[in-house]
Motif scaffolding. Structure first.
Motif, PDB file in Angstrom:
ATOM      1  N   MET A   1       0.842  -1.194   0.000  1.00  0.00           N
ATOM      2  CA  MET A   1       0.000   0.000   0.000  1.00  0.00           C
ATOM      3  C   MET A   1       0.880   1.247   0.000  1.00  0.00           C
ATOM      4  SD  MET A   1      -2.999  -1.104   2.696  1.00  0.00           S
ATOM      5  CE  MET A   1      -1.891  -1.785   3.908  1.00  0.00           C
ATOM      6  N   VAL A   2       1.265   1.691  -1.132  1.00  0.00           N
ATOM      7  CA  VAL A   2       2.124   2.857  -1.242  1.00  0.00           C
ATOM      8  C   VAL A   2       1.274   4.060  -1.611  1.00  0.00           C
ATOM      9  CG1 VAL A   2       4.106   3.806  -2.406  1.00  0.00           C
ATOM     10  CG2 VAL A   2       4.035   1.380  -1.946  1.00  0.00           C
ATOM     11  N   HIS A   3       1.258   5.068  -0.765  1.00  0.00           N
ATOM     12  CA  HIS A   3       0.409   6.249  -0.961  1.00  0.00           C
ATOM     13  C   HIS A   3      -1.060   5.869  -1.122  1.00  0.00           C
ATOM     14  CE1 HIS A   3       3.671   8.984  -1.024  1.00  0.00           C
ATOM     15  NE2 HIS A   3       4.159   8.593  -2.157  1.00  0.00           N
ATOM     16  N   ARG A   4      -1.405   4.622  -0.755  1.00  0.00           N
ATOM     17  CA  ARG A   4      -2.770   4.108  -0.889  1.00  0.00           C
ATOM     18  C   ARG A   4      -3.264   4.107  -2.321  1.00  0.00           C
ATOM     19  NH1 ARG A   4      -1.774   1.200   2.689  1.00  0.00           N
ATOM     20  NH2 ARG A   4       0.046   2.351   3.187  1.00  0.00           N
ATOM     21  N   ASP A   9       0.974  -6.387  -3.100  1.00  0.00           N
ATOM     22  CA  ASP A   9       0.572  -7.684  -2.566  1.00  0.00           C
ATOM     23  C   ASP A   9       1.414  -8.027  -1.339  1.00  0.00           C
ATOM     24  OD1 ASP A   9       0.866 -10.752  -2.405  1.00  0.00           O
ATOM     25  OD2 ASP A   9      -0.842 -10.481  -3.751  1.00  0.00           O
ATOM     26  N   PRO A  10       0.780  -8.505  -0.257  1.00  0.00           N
ATOM     27  CA  PRO A  10       1.558  -8.817   0.947  1.00  0.00           C
ATOM     28  C   PRO A  10       2.586  -9.919   0.747  1.00  0.00           C
ATOM     29  CG  PRO A  10      -0.716  -9.583   1.164  1.00  0.00           C
ATOM     30  CD  PRO A  10      -0.660  -8.702  -0.047  1.00  0.00           C
ATOM     31  N   GLY A  11       2.420 -10.723  -0.301  1.00  0.00           N
ATOM     32  CA  GLY A  11       3.411 -11.756  -0.575  1.00  0.00           C
ATOM     33  C   GLY A  11       4.747 -11.206  -1.022  1.00  0.00           C
ATOM     34  N   ILE A  12       4.749  -9.974  -1.559  1.00  0.00           N
ATOM     35  CA  ILE A  12       6.004  -9.349  -1.995  1.00  0.00           C
ATOM     36  C   ILE A  12       6.255  -8.027  -1.277  1.00  0.00           C
ATOM     37  CG2 ILE A  12       6.002 -10.457  -4.253  1.00  0.00           C
ATOM     38  CD1 ILE A  12       4.951  -7.789  -5.415  1.00  0.00           C
ATOM     39  N   ALA A  13       5.418  -7.697  -0.291  1.00  0.00           N
ATOM     40  CA  ALA A  13       5.529  -6.407   0.397  1.00  0.00           C
ATOM     41  C   ALA A  13       6.905  -6.244   1.034  1.00  0.00           C
ATOM     42  CB  ALA A  13       4.438  -6.281   1.453  1.00  0.00           C
ATOM     43  N   ARG A  14       7.470  -5.050   0.851  1.00  0.00           N
ATOM     44  CA  ARG A  14       8.811  -4.743   1.355  1.00  0.00           C
ATOM     45  C   ARG A  14       8.767  -4.181   2.769  1.00  0.00           C
ATOM     46  NH1 ARG A  14       9.138  -0.629  -3.469  1.00  0.00           N
ATOM     47  NH2 ARG A  14       7.061  -0.385  -2.534  1.00  0.00           N
ATOM     48  N   ALA A  35       4.030   2.867   3.555  1.00  0.00           N
ATOM     49  CA  ALA A  35       4.171   1.459   3.940  1.00  0.00           C
ATOM     50  C   ALA A  35       3.460   0.545   2.953  1.00  0.00           C
ATOM     51  CB  ALA A  35       3.606   1.241   5.340  1.00  0.00           C
ATOM     52  N   ASP A  36       4.141  -0.529   2.556  1.00  0.00           N
ATOM     53  CA  ASP A  36       3.473  -1.530   1.733  1.00  0.00           C
ATOM     54  C   ASP A  36       2.357  -2.208   2.528  1.00  0.00           C
ATOM     55  OD1 ASP A  36       5.134  -1.005  -0.391  1.00  0.00           O
ATOM     56  OD2 ASP A  36       6.313  -2.840  -0.214  1.00  0.00           O
ATOM     57  N   GLN A  37       2.623  -2.455   3.816  1.00  0.00           N
ATOM     58  CA  GLN A  37       1.620  -3.060   4.701  1.00  0.00           C
ATOM     59  C   GLN A  37       1.739  -2.428   6.088  1.00  0.00           C
ATOM     60  OE1 GLN A  37      -0.731  -5.286   3.769  1.00  0.00           O
ATOM     61  NE2 GLN A  37       0.066  -5.360   1.671  1.00  0.00           N
ATOM     62  N   LEU A 210      16.173 -12.331   2.348  1.00  0.00           N
ATOM     63  CA  LEU A 210      14.908 -11.876   2.904  1.00  0.00           C
ATOM     64  C   LEU A 210      14.330 -10.810   1.973  1.00  0.00           C
ATOM     65  CD1 LEU A 210      17.084 -12.298   5.503  1.00  0.00           C
ATOM     66  CD2 LEU A 210      14.927 -12.074   6.722  1.00  0.00           C
ATOM     67  N   THR A 211      13.016 -10.701   1.918  1.00  0.00           N
ATOM     68  CA  THR A 211      12.404  -9.843   0.902  1.00  0.00           C
ATOM     69  C   THR A 211      11.492  -8.768   1.479  1.00  0.00           C
ATOM     70  OG1 THR A 211      10.620 -11.469   0.612  1.00  0.00           O
ATOM     71  CG2 THR A 211      12.528 -11.653  -0.848  1.00  0.00           C
TER      72      THR A 211
END
Length: 279
Positions: A1-4, A9-14, A35-37, A210-211
């Motif tokens: 979720m960048v700038h909404r 996707d939470p599977g690739i969220a940094r 924040a991505d998440q 780690l990703t």
């Protein structure tokens, strides 16, 4: 979720921003951040006496469905775990839960089952036992991704924060995630307020496989997102390689082509998801 405006996707969220669950005035700012998440924390961030009130604030925030976030819940051995999962079950804004101090596959599965079976469980591994059980945890039904509780791990083991000393548990989570068929794990937070230190630590995160990375401050988010994303020069290489591969009819020329093809496709996928353009 960048700038909404861009959903990651939470599977690739940094970047995974931890927000004190006892401070609901911070929730909206976190939601609108880079924040991505977002993870609303009702575990270590909250005094035991305030946990019921903080839980209620989080439930209220996620009840409308307009806002979406993860919630770090208390670990399976505590008296708070049961109330946490019962209160969160079925909330429209609940993206998933981060289960604190995961030390057994059963902790993940019981949490997932109590939440109805469809809510992803991010297992936060924070102890020597958790690291030892990492493969089983990653393979547990309901496990979505692993995360490293580096501070509690150091307290549990007496390990220093030295990069070499912390390489084993990080690598163990990377291997366990691969064996369990999960996305890459999420590293622990960098406590230092120095951006050069954060940049160096985030680069170490990437180098070990780690990703993602937990973070505690809003101003850490751009650095984490930048360092964990593919570099523009890598995106340029990937697109040039893929274009050349297509131009030659997707013919494999030698043994190095398949590994490079896999790397190029991964970079292109992440660049598209994160909005990274080639240099």
């Amino acid at each position: 979720m960048v700038h909404r405006g861009r959903q990651v996707d939470p599977g690739i969220a940094r970047s995974w921003l931890l927000v004190n669950g006892a401070r609901p005035e911070l929730f909206d700012g976190a939601h609108e951040s880079r924040a991505d998440q977002v993870v609303l924390d009702i575990e270590d961030a909250v005094d035991p006496a305030r946990k019921p009130a903080s839980r209620a604030d989080v439930v209220e925030y996620l009840s409308s469905g307009d806002k979406r976030a993860w919630v770090r819940i208390n670990d399976r051995s505590t008296e708070f775990w049961s109330d946490d999962v019962d209160a969160l079950k079925g909330l429209p804004g609940l993206a998933g839960v981060m289960l604190a101090k995961t030390e057994a596959a059963e902790h993940v599965t019981e949490t997932a089952d109590r939440l109805g079976g469809a809510t992803p469980v991010l297992a936060l591994v924070e102890s020597a036992l958790g690291i030892e059980e990492a493969v089983r945890i990653a393979s547990a039904r309901g496990a979505f991704r692993l995360a490293f509780g580096s501070g509690d791990y150091r307290r549990d083991t007496g390990t220093s924060a030295d990069d070499l000393a912390m390489a084993y548990p990080r690598s163990r989570l990377v291997i366990a995630s691969r064996v369990g068929g999960l996305p890459g794990p999420i590293d622990g937070p960098t406590v230092s307020a120095s951006h050069p230190v954060l940049r160096e630590q985030s680069a170490l995160t990437v180098s070990l496989g780690l990703t993602g990375k937990l973070c505690l401050q809003l101003d850490q988010l751009p650095v984490i997102n930048e360092v964990i994303s593919p570099a523009p020069s890598d995106v340029a290489w990937a697109r040039d390689f893929l274009a050349d591969f297509d131009a030659r009819g997707q013919v494999i020329r030698d043994g190095s082509d398949l590994p490079r093809l896999g790397r190029a496709r991964k970079i292109e996928k992440l660049a598209t998801a994160f909005g990274v353009e080639p240099s």
